[in-house]
Motif scaffolding. Structure first.
Motif, PDB file in Angstrom:
ATOM      1  N   GLY A  83       9.537  -0.815   3.847  1.00 56.12           N
ATOM      2  CA  GLY A  83       9.046   0.485   3.421  1.00 56.12           C
ATOM      3  C   GLY A  83       9.507   1.575   3.968  1.00 56.12           C
ATOM      4  N   SER A  84       8.906   2.812   3.734  1.00 53.01           N
ATOM      5  CA  SER A  84       9.181   4.043   3.987  1.00 53.01           C
ATOM      6  C   SER A  84       8.300   5.089   4.236  1.00 53.01           C
ATOM      7  CB  SER A  84      10.176   4.563   2.953  1.00 53.01           C
ATOM      8  OG  SER A  84       9.675   4.897   1.997  1.00 53.01           O
ATOM      9  N   TYR A 126       0.622  -1.185  -0.125  1.00 53.43           N
ATOM     10  CA  TYR A 126       0.234   0.092  -0.001  1.00 53.43           C
ATOM     11  C   TYR A 126       0.785   1.041   0.026  1.00 53.43           C
ATOM     12  CZ  TYR A 126       0.931   0.888   4.909  1.00 53.43           C
ATOM     13  OH  TYR A 126       1.391   1.266   6.116  1.00 53.43           O
ATOM     14  N   ALA A 127       0.315   2.436  -0.482  1.00 50.85           N
ATOM     15  CA  ALA A 127       0.926   3.524  -0.308  1.00 50.85           C
ATOM     16  C   ALA A 127      -0.463   4.561  -0.302  1.00 50.85           C
ATOM     17  CB  ALA A 127       1.696   3.849  -1.696  1.00 50.85           C
ATOM     18  N   TYR A 128       0.410   5.880   0.177  1.00 54.66           N
ATOM     19  CA  TYR A 128      -0.422   6.949   0.302  1.00 54.66           C
ATOM     20  C   TYR A 128       0.371   8.202   0.017  1.00 54.66           C
ATOM     21  CZ  TYR A 128       0.219   7.995   5.183  1.00 54.66           C
ATOM     22  OH  TYR A 128       0.837   8.076   6.519  1.00 54.66           O
ATOM     23  N   TYR A 163      12.599   1.591   6.354  1.00 56.60           N
ATOM     24  CA  TYR A 163      12.696   0.337   7.359  1.00 56.60           C
ATOM     25  C   TYR A 163      12.515  -0.991   6.669  1.00 56.60           C
ATOM     26  CZ  TYR A 163       7.577   0.832   7.077  1.00 56.60           C
ATOM     27  OH  TYR A 163       6.332   0.945   6.747  1.00 56.60           O
ATOM     28  N   THR A 164      13.042  -1.871   7.369  1.00 59.91           N
ATOM     29  CA  THR A 164      12.715  -3.421   6.919  1.00 59.91           C
ATOM     30  C   THR A 164      12.414  -3.826   8.205  1.00 59.91           C
ATOM     31  OG1 THR A 164      15.270  -3.831   7.419  1.00 59.91           O
ATOM     32  CG2 THR A 164      14.180  -3.258   5.054  1.00 59.91           C
ATOM     33  N   GLN A 192       4.684   4.403   1.934  1.00 64.21           N
ATOM     34  CA  GLN A 192       4.596   3.108   1.414  1.00 64.21           C
ATOM     35  C   GLN A 192       5.171   1.950   2.117  1.00 64.21           C
ATOM     36  OE1 GLN A 192       6.953   1.063  -0.825  1.00 64.21           O
ATOM     37  NE2 GLN A 192       8.626   2.094   0.141  1.00 64.21           N
ATOM     38  N   GLU A 193       4.474   0.800   1.954  1.00 66.00           N
ATOM     39  CA  GLU A 193       4.879  -0.255   2.605  1.00 66.00           C
ATOM     40  C   GLU A 193       4.551  -1.357   1.761  1.00 66.00           C
ATOM     41  OE1 GLU A 193       4.826  -0.840   7.087  1.00 66.00           O
ATOM     42  OE2 GLU A 193       3.397  -2.269   6.463  1.00 66.00           O
TER      43      GLU A 193
END
Length: 173
Positions: A102-103, A76-78, A118-119, A92-93
């Motif tokens: 994601g980040s 997903y992302a926004y 991050y992971t 986004q992840e």
């Protein structure tokens, strides 16, 4: 209401255990210093504490969820860019099995942009790297002044004659 019930139950238990002293016994009419008071009588033996309680083992196995996905995945992302409030953020992840990557980023109140990548996985745990970008200051663009062509100045003619000056009389009073 429950508090009152607990306090009442505690008082009844204390009175029943004999911890509260018996009423004072004294000879009527005797002076106050000569009155004798009865010591409280304890009617119970010291409490013996048992070892840790034993718990029964559960014989039946727990039911297994049949909707379990052994390889979960999602993405997903926004992104929000609101010029009216100045809100600027996004994320986004994605997940593939037990690995999540994601980040997210946001503009902080001082104008700097913070981005966190991050992971997460079962071997290395959660790991994040934070990047900070300096504030982007929009330089004001000053337009070159526009000069309008103005007609040649009009000549101003002073009046030819002024009135005679007013004579000032000195006041000697």
């Amino acid at each position: 209401m429950a508090y009152r019930f607990i306090v009442l139950a505690a008082l009844v238990a204390v009175a029943k255990a004999g911890i509260l002293g018996a009423p004072a016994v004294y000879a009527p009419g005797a002076p106050l210093t000569a009155r004798a008071y009865a010591a409280p009588a304890y009617a119970h033996a010291p409490v013996a504490y048992a070892a840790a309680p034993a718990y029964a083992k559960v014989a039946a196995p727990v039911a297994v969820d049949t909707d379990y996905d052994p390889n979960p995945s999602y993405s997903y992302a926004y992104d929000i860019q609101d010029a009216l409030t100045g809100d600027s953020k996004g994320q986004q992840e994605s997940r593939q099995g037990d690995v999540v990557q994601g980040s997210y980023s946001l503009t902080e109140p001082d104008g700097t942009r913070r981005t966190v990548e991050y992971t997460a996985d079962p071997v290395n745990g959660f790991n994040a790297v934070v990047h900070r970008e300096p504030a982007v200051v929009a330089k004001a663009v000053v337009a070159a002044p526009a000069y309008a062509k103005v007609a040649a100045p009009v000549a101003y003619a002073h009046p030819a004659a002024y009135g005679a000056p007013i004579a000032a009389k000195a006041y000697l009073g």
